[in-house]
Design a protein around this motif. Sequence first.
Motif, mmCIF file in Angstrom:
data_model
loop_
_atom_site.group_PDB
_atom_site.id
_atom_site.type_symbol
_atom_site.label_atom_id
_atom_site.label_comp_id
_atom_site.label_asym_id
_atom_site.label_seq_id
_atom_site.Cartn_x
_atom_site.Cartn_y
_atom_site.Cartn_z
ATOM 1 N N TYR A 114 -1.894 18.821 4.078
ATOM 2 C CA TYR A 114 -1.538 18.882 5.503
ATOM 3 C C TYR A 114 -1.010 17.583 6.110
ATOM 4 O O TYR A 114 -0.739 17.541 7.301
ATOM 5 C CB TYR A 114 -2.716 19.374 6.349
ATOM 6 N N VAL A 115 -0.863 16.500 5.353
ATOM 7 C CA VAL A 115 -0.364 15.272 5.971
ATOM 8 C C VAL A 115 1.155 15.175 5.921
ATOM 9 O O VAL A 115 1.752 14.428 6.692
ATOM 10 C CB VAL A 115 -1.016 14.002 5.385
ATOM 11 N N PHE A 116 1.771 15.922 5.015
ATOM 12 C CA PHE A 116 3.231 16.013 4.992
ATOM 13 C C PHE A 116 3.608 17.480 5.110
ATOM 14 O O PHE A 116 3.361 18.265 4.218
ATOM 15 C CB PHE A 116 3.806 15.419 3.705
ATOM 16 N N GLN A 117 4.199 17.826 6.251
ATOM 17 C CA GLN A 117 4.518 19.221 6.496
ATOM 18 C C GLN A 117 6.017 19.487 6.500
ATOM 19 O O GLN A 117 6.425 20.631 6.382
ATOM 20 C CB GLN A 117 3.882 19.671 7.811
ATOM 21 N N THR A 118 6.824 18.445 6.658
ATOM 22 C CA THR A 118 8.283 18.614 6.605
ATOM 23 C C THR A 118 8.899 17.459 5.830
ATOM 24 O O THR A 118 8.294 16.398 5.674
ATOM 25 C CB THR A 118 8.919 18.649 8.008
ATOM 26 N N TYR A 119 10.112 17.656 5.376
ATOM 27 C CA TYR A 119 10.839 16.594 4.679
ATOM 28 C C TYR A 119 11.352 15.525 5.641
ATOM 29 O O TYR A 119 11.843 14.488 5.211
ATOM 30 C CB TYR A 119 12.016 17.181 3.903
ATOM 31 N N PHE A 120 11.276 15.782 6.918
ATOM 32 C CA PHE A 120 11.823 14.867 7.920
ATOM 33 C C PHE A 120 10.816 13.819 8.381
ATOM 34 O O PHE A 120 11.163 12.951 9.172
ATOM 35 C CB PHE A 120 12.351 15.658 9.123
ATOM 36 N N GLN A 121 9.592 13.883 7.914
ATOM 37 C CA GLN A 121 8.560 12.916 8.296
ATOM 38 C C GLN A 121 8.806 11.590 7.597
ATOM 39 O O GLN A 121 9.126 11.554 6.418
ATOM 40 C CB GLN A 121 7.170 13.419 7.886
ATOM 41 N N LEU A 170 0.984 12.406 8.665
ATOM 42 C CA LEU A 170 0.502 12.759 10.003
ATOM 43 C C LEU A 170 -0.802 12.061 10.370
ATOM 44 O O LEU A 170 -1.084 11.870 11.542
ATOM 45 C CB LEU A 170 0.320 14.277 10.112
ATOM 46 N N ASP A 171 -1.572 11.651 9.379
ATOM 47 C CA ASP A 171 -2.853 11.008 9.677
ATOM 48 C C ASP A 171 -2.773 9.483 9.711
ATOM 49 O O ASP A 171 -3.792 8.806 9.812
ATOM 50 C CB ASP A 171 -3.922 11.456 8.682
ATOM 51 N N LEU A 227 0.803 -1.223 0.000
ATOM 52 C CA LEU A 227 0.000 0.000 0.000
ATOM 53 C C LEU A 227 0.837 1.274 0.000
ATOM 54 O O LEU A 227 0.344 2.347 0.337
ATOM 55 C CB LEU A 227 -0.950 -0.010 1.203
ATOM 56 N N TRP A 228 2.089 1.170 -0.376
ATOM 57 C CA TRP A 228 3.002 2.319 -0.323
ATOM 58 C C TRP A 228 2.417 3.542 -1.014
ATOM 59 O O TRP A 228 2.405 4.639 -0.456
ATOM 60 C CB TRP A 228 4.337 1.942 -0.957
ATOM 61 N N ASP A 229 1.951 3.382 -2.240
ATOM 62 C CA ASP A 229 1.414 4.518 -2.997
ATOM 63 C C ASP A 229 0.174 5.112 -2.338
ATOM 64 O O ASP A 229 -0.062 6.315 -2.426
ATOM 65 C CB ASP A 229 1.069 4.103 -4.431
ATOM 66 N N CYS A 230 -0.611 4.276 -1.680
ATOM 67 C CA CYS A 230 -1.807 4.768 -0.985
ATOM 68 C C CYS A 230 -1.434 5.503 0.303
ATOM 69 O O CYS A 230 -2.046 6.510 0.646
ATOM 70 C CB CYS A 230 -2.741 3.612 -0.655
ATOM 71 N N ILE A 231 -0.456 4.988 1.004
ATOM 72 C CA ILE A 231 -0.023 5.609 2.259
ATOM 73 C C ILE A 231 0.582 6.982 2.001
ATOM 74 O O ILE A 231 0.296 7.949 2.704
ATOM 75 C CB ILE A 231 0.997 4.716 2.991
#
Length: 112
Positions: A59-66, A70-71, A49-53
């Motif tokens: 707003y679910v990716f706010q930095t390059y360090f994630q 977030l959800d 499910l990589w592409d789905c995740i």
Amino acid sequence: NMYNYYKDSIRKFYISKREIVGTIDDSDKDWNGLHCEGGVLFMLFALFLWDCIFIELPYVFQTYFQDSPLDLLTESFYPNRYDSLASRLYDIKTASNEQLSDWLTSSFNNNY
């Protein structure tokens, strides 16, 4: 954690994981086991499910360090990705073993 362990059809015994492991005869060289706390299932989930995740959503990716959206562990994860997840799960359900193997290999090579 307690597990049900059935010795016979009449008696039911409760035994812990540690006690089960303690009953294994070390001289039995044919026994193999893997204790990974769900790691294999988590890896399959991520690879299939990589592409789905990692779909682009506001707003679910706010930095390059994630390393995850977030959800991911929230109630909104599934509804936010319903269409892509439903499609992917159907693809997984209808794929052959060879297609699934190729898919896992490709996902692993591209994302790890």
